[in-house]
Design a protein around this motif. Structure first.
Motif, PDB file in Angstrom:
ATOM      1  N   HIS A  55       4.082  33.584  52.393  1.00 26.76           N
ATOM      2  CA  HIS A  55       3.591  34.862  52.901  1.00 26.76           C
ATOM      3  C   HIS A  55       2.300  34.689  53.696  1.00 26.76           C
ATOM      4  CE1 HIS A  55       6.097  35.749  49.291  1.00 26.76           C
ATOM      5  NE2 HIS A  55       6.656  36.555  50.156  1.00 26.76           N
ATOM      6  N   ARG A  97      20.119  30.068  60.177  1.00 28.63           N
ATOM      7  CA  ARG A  97      19.544  29.861  58.837  1.00 28.63           C
ATOM      8  C   ARG A  97      19.313  31.189  58.114  1.00 28.63           C
ATOM      9  NH1 ARG A  97      14.936  29.593  55.681  1.00 28.63           N
ATOM     10  NH2 ARG A  97      14.120  31.140  57.135  1.00 28.63           N
ATOM     11  N   ARG A 147      21.448  37.024  50.724  1.00 24.32           N
ATOM     12  CA  ARG A 147      20.001  36.925  50.937  1.00 24.32           C
ATOM     13  C   ARG A 147      19.338  38.241  50.538  1.00 24.32           C
ATOM     14  NH1 ARG A 147      18.410  32.637  54.197  1.00 24.32           N
ATOM     15  NH2 ARG A 147      16.527  32.773  52.980  1.00 24.32           N
ATOM     16  N   ARG A 152      13.780  40.056  52.220  1.00 24.32           N
ATOM     17  CA  ARG A 152      12.864  39.345  53.132  1.00 24.32           C
ATOM     18  C   ARG A 152      13.503  39.082  54.497  1.00 24.32           C
ATOM     19  NH1 ARG A 152       8.560  35.449  52.658  1.00 24.32           N
ATOM     20  NH2 ARG A 152       7.813  35.229  54.799  1.00 24.32           N
ATOM     21  N   GLN A 153      14.797  38.782  54.490  1.00 23.71           N
ATOM     22  CA  GLN A 153      15.453  38.442  55.759  1.00 23.71           C
ATOM     23  C   GLN A 153      15.568  39.647  56.690  1.00 23.71           C
ATOM     24  OE1 GLN A 153      15.589  35.311  56.556  1.00 23.71           O
ATOM     25  NE2 GLN A 153      14.836  35.001  54.475  1.00 23.71           N
ATOM     26  N   ALA A 200      11.213  28.269  49.616  1.00 23.51           N
ATOM     27  CA  ALA A 200      12.157  27.759  50.620  1.00 23.51           C
ATOM     28  C   ALA A 200      11.934  28.366  52.004  1.00 23.51           C
ATOM     29  CB  ALA A 200      13.580  28.016  50.168  1.00 23.51           C
ATOM     30  N   ARG A 201      10.949  29.233  52.124  1.00 25.93           N
ATOM     31  CA  ARG A 201      10.545  29.686  53.466  1.00 25.93           C
ATOM     32  C   ARG A 201      10.184  28.483  54.343  1.00 25.93           C
ATOM     33  NH1 ARG A 201      11.333  32.900  57.455  1.00 25.93           N
ATOM     34  NH2 ARG A 201       9.562  33.089  58.842  1.00 25.93           N
ATOM     35  N   ARG A 226      10.710  39.811  44.421  1.00 25.75           N
ATOM     36  CA  ARG A 226      11.835  40.012  45.350  1.00 25.75           C
ATOM     37  C   ARG A 226      12.413  38.639  45.686  1.00 25.75           C
ATOM     38  NH1 ARG A 226       9.676  41.560  51.030  1.00 25.75           N
ATOM     39  NH2 ARG A 226       8.979  39.428  50.794  1.00 25.75           N
TER      40      ARG A 226
HETATM   41  C1  EPS Z   1      11.952  32.374  48.406  1.00 26.22           C
HETATM   42  C2  EPS Z   1      11.912  33.728  48.042  1.00 26.22           C
HETATM   43  C3  EPS Z   1      12.269  34.788  49.024  1.00 26.22           C
HETATM   44  C4  EPS Z   1      13.183  34.195  50.077  1.00 26.22           C
HETATM   45  C5  EPS Z   1      12.426  33.024  50.699  1.00 26.22           C
HETATM   46  C6  EPS Z   1      12.395  31.914  49.716  1.00 26.22           C
HETATM   47  O1  EPS Z   1      11.154  35.273  49.738  1.00 26.22           O
HETATM   48  P1  EPS Z   1      10.312  36.559  49.252  1.00 26.22           P
HETATM   49  O2  EPS Z   1       9.664  36.118  47.971  1.00 26.22           O
HETATM   50  O3  EPS Z   1       9.326  36.800  50.357  1.00 26.22           O
HETATM   51  O4  EPS Z   1      11.304  37.670  49.094  1.00 26.22           O
HETATM   52  O5  EPS Z   1      13.600  35.149  51.003  1.00 26.22           O
HETATM   53  O6  EPS Z   1      13.055  32.565  51.837  1.00 26.22           O
HETATM   54  C7  EPS Z   1      12.553  32.959  53.046  1.00 26.22           C
HETATM   55  C8  EPS Z   1      11.566  33.792  53.244  1.00 26.22           C
HETATM   56  C9  EPS Z   1      13.294  32.360  54.147  1.00 26.22           C
HETATM   57  O7  EPS Z   1      12.972  32.658  55.315  1.00 26.22           O
HETATM   58  O8  EPS Z   1      14.194  31.571  53.870  1.00 26.22           O
HETATM   59  C10 EPS Z   1      11.556  31.344  47.436  1.00 26.22           C
HETATM   60  O9  EPS Z   1      10.910  31.662  46.442  1.00 26.22           O
HETATM   61  O10 EPS Z   1      11.901  30.160  47.644  1.00 26.22           O
END
Ligand code: EPS
Length: 391
Positions: free
Chosen positions: A11, A40, A46, A49-50, A133-134, A340
């Motif tokens: 983030h 990707r 998903r 976030r996507q 994994a972002r 999330r």
């Molecule tokens: C991820 C948690 C999620 C995924 C993220 C990987 O993000 P968030 O906590 O913001 O909802 O969506 O993956 C990505 C943002 C992406 O672009 O692949 C995690 O904890 O690994």
């Protein structure tokens, strides 16, 4: 020598990649990278976030006028979600606003707990932000450039999903050239339509159950020359380098080259691939394998047959029905942090693995054929392939 390093918090401002040692003279367009960033992001399962992110590359260094310079290439994929986390993730002022509260309930299956212990953090967010994994957005951007480089030599790759949760697809008979076209038809990147529908049902059920699913992905690469990597030392063996690169992808827990674990019940006479001669010219050379149980490597080198690698991905570890953990302040048993997250990201892994494999293969190409400029590499490649075909 090609080296690829990433930086960035999930983030934070963005996902960044430094690609050092990439040859000069490759013509590239933004779409060469953005198309893979978009792939990707797809995939049923998903999370929210996507819908926030719309990944596009920003080239900060190393490319001029659409041509690589031979200097380090710095790629940025900015995080749109940063706008919602700006004060929590600010580099200079202590965390404030949404997301700023300390995370002291580490999630089982994540880096949270061990990272906090190892680095002395009292807020697991300092670990989970980077472990996320972002980060793979950055490696896909770099891998997209590497696959453009490999395409100059006729090499292509395709990744696809062969299992999600308990649902398995049978895709062994599908020729590699057809995989991409079939996989993009499916919301889970699976070439078998019936299995694809069952996988989507399984993900839907897992979401209802507030659970998560893992799976298996296969990546194939073809039109490779024999002799990438080497038998002479453990750290230059191509399969060992592929294993390290693949195992570094978040949530990957297993790897197979060729038949891998599936081959051990066979006697040697039904495992090893017989050698046959078939006059070329051909990039892989005139010595073929009658079968390809080895998956395209022997003795730590590519054989010239298709490279076939399978990866096992564990289920996403952030669960909406959280597992038990320990409050790191009170030592009481509590529910893990519920953030999330995604229900299933196996389809994304197929794209990530393809791009990570492209980076490892590009590294081996540069090592074998010289990496200053594309034209020089091409001369060296052509002369090697010609000599192999004369043997
Ligand atoms: C991820 C948690 C999620 C995924 C993220 C990987 O993000 P968030 O906590 O913001 O909802 O969506 O993956 C990505 C943002 C992406 O672009 O692949 C995690 O904890 O690994």
């Amino acid at each position: 020598m090609l080296r690829c390093f990433s930086a960035g918090e999930s983030h934070g401002r963005g996902a960044f990649c430094l690609l050092d040692g990439f040859p000069a003279g490759l013509h590239v367009s933004p779409d060469d990278i953005n198309a893979w960033l978009a792939e990707r992001q797809k995939g049923y399962g998903r999370g929210g976030r996507q819908r926030i992110e719309n990944d596009e590359v920003d080239v900060l260094a190393g490319i001029r006028g659409g041509v690589t310079l031979g200097s380090p290439i710095l790629l940025a994929v900015w995080n749109r979600d940063f706008a919602n986390w700006a004060s929590a993730m600010d580099p200079w002022t202590p965390p404030a606003g949404p997301g700023a509260e300390r995370v002291v309930h580490p999630r089982p299956g994540h880096a949270d707990l061990v990272g906090a212990l190892k680095y002395g953090h009292d807020d697991c967010r300092n670990v989970l932000e980077r472990a996320s994994a972002r980060e793979t957005a950055a490696r896909v951007a770099a891998g997209a450039l590497c696959r453009r480089l490999l395409a100059e030599f006729g090499v292509d790759l395709a990744g696809h999903v062969i299992q999600i949760g308990p649902v398995e697809a049978d895709t062994d008979s599908i020729p590699s050239e057809r995989i991409r076209a079939l996989a993009v038809e499916s919301d889970v990147r699976c070439c078998d339509p019936a299995a694809s529908a069952a996988m989507i049902d399984a993900i839907r059920q897992a979401k209802r159950d507030k659970d998560a699913l893992g799976g298996v992905v296969e990546v194939r690469a073809w039109s490779l020359p024999p002799g990438l990597g080497s038998h002479v030392q453990w750290d230059v063996k191509i399969d060992a380098r592929i294993a390290q690169a693949m195992m570094s992808i978040q949530a990957v827990k297993g790897l197979e080259v060729g038949l891998g674990f599936r081959g051990v019940s066979r006697p040697g006479s039904r495992f090893h691939d017989e050698i046959v001669y078939s006059a070329g010219p051909r990039t892989g050379g005139p010595y073929r394998r009658a079968t390809n149980h080895a998956g395209g490597t022997e003795g730590g080198m590519t054989t010239g047959e298709e490279l076939i690698v399978r990866l096992a991905k564990k289920p996403i570890a952030t669960l909406m029905r959280p597992l038990r953990t320990v409050d790191m302040d009170t030592h009481e048993s509590v529910d893990a942090l519920r953030e999330r997250s995604d229900t299933c990201a196996v389809a994304a892994l197929a794209v990530i693995a393809e791009c990570v494999l492209a980076t490892t293969l590009a590294e081996a190409f540069i090592e074998k054929f010289g990496g200053d400029d594309l034209a020089g590499m091409m001369r060296s490649f052509d002369s090697y392939v010609a000599s192999v075909n004369e043997r």
